[in-house]
Design an enzyme around this catalytic site. Structure first.
Site, PDB file in Angstrom:
ATOM      1  N   ASP A 105      40.319  49.500  44.591  1.00 17.72           N
ATOM      2  CA  ASP A 105      39.733  48.445  43.767  1.00 17.72           C
ATOM      3  C   ASP A 105      39.604  48.969  42.344  1.00 17.72           C
ATOM      4  OD1 ASP A 105      39.556  47.123  46.147  1.00 17.72           O
ATOM      5  OD2 ASP A 105      37.368  46.910  46.140  1.00 17.72           O
ATOM      6  N   ASP A 141      38.083  34.769  51.264  1.00 18.96           N
ATOM      7  CA  ASP A 141      36.845  35.542  51.214  1.00 18.96           C
ATOM      8  C   ASP A 141      35.696  34.612  51.558  1.00 18.96           C
ATOM      9  OD1 ASP A 141      38.563  37.472  50.186  1.00 18.96           O
ATOM     10  OD2 ASP A 141      38.074  36.956  48.112  1.00 18.96           O
TER      11      ASP A 141
END
Length: 255
Positions: free
Chosen positions: A8, A129
């Protein structure tokens, strides 16, 4: 089952967020290219990149870093975060990414996702998500009223390569994946589902094998690798190609 290490990116640094909270950042590596090469050396067959700045702002803040990682590796790289136009998606594919992940636009502009999938077979992934079963967008800042499983089923005939199912409540917690939501997602989808969020130990990875017969084909692992809770080489031996374990043939989990 494919184990996919995650990097990330926030300001071109390798970090992890806790439950998607940008105020709860842990920095793990100042050199994402070196980190990516390390995962490749340990046996990774694919790398999962997230542009956290892009997810939040929609701007390609980490492009130079993404390009450097893609150029350095010999394995496929997939990227999500802030990819919200056809032009942006195809720009990323053109400079070497194997796949792009579309999240926010999947709910806001589903026809765009379907168009991209038709133009780029096997290279478009939908990222769903969810928190409490509802889809979140724009870097998890906005919460919708759309059911995650309904969104998944909307893309069954679209030609996408896979769905990445992230459970926000478990992401970055090391508390174990949400098997129930993954099972529901796999049942709703006709394409492979990749699990994301919550893996904290080898037992969590082994538990996912029970979902492989339903269509869960891979798992993205982040914090557990960085914290040393999971060793990538051992994990690949345990549940990857050539593993000793076979997925259960019965269906012992929730109906």
């Amino acid at each position: 089952m494919e184990i996919i290490p995650a990097i990330d990116l926030l300001d071109s640094v390798c970090v992890r967020l806790h439950q998607g909270d940008y105020e709860k950042v842990t920095r793990f590596s100042e050199d994402p290219v070196d980190q990516a090469l390390s995962w490749q050396k340990q046996g990774a067959t694919r790398l999962h990149l997230v542009d956290l700045d892009g997810a939040k702002s929609g701007e390609p803040v980490n492009d130079s870093c993404v390009r450097a990682i893609t150029s350095a590796l010999n394995i496929p790289v997939q990227l999500g975060g802030g990819v919200r136009t056809l032009e942006r998606a195809e720009e990323l594919l053109a400079y070497g990414l194997e796949q792009v992940i579309l999240g926010t636009v999947a709910i806001e502009q589903p026809q765009l996702v379907k168009q991209l999938a038709q133009r780029n077979p096997g290279r478009i992934i939908v990222g769903i998500d969810a928190k409490n079963g509802k889809v979140a967008t724009r870097g998890w800042i906005s919460q919708s009223e759309v059911n995650a499983t309904d969104l998944a089923s909307d893309f069954n005939a679209a030609g996408i390569a896979a769905i990445i199912s992230t459970d926000i409540a478990t992401d970055g917690t090391l508390e174990g994946p949400n098997l129930e939501s993954l099972r529901a997602m796999a049942n709703a989808s006709s394409v492979p589902v990749i699990a994301s969020g919550g893996v904290g130990c080898m037992a969590d990875l082994l538990s996912l094998l029970a979902l492989e017969p339903y269509g869960v084909s891979g798992v993205i692992v982040g914090r557990a690798l960085y914290d040393g809770k999971v060793d990538l080489k051992e994990a690949i031996r345990a549940i990857g190609d050539g593993r000793l374990q076979d997925p259960p043939t019965s269906k012992p989990l929730m109906a």
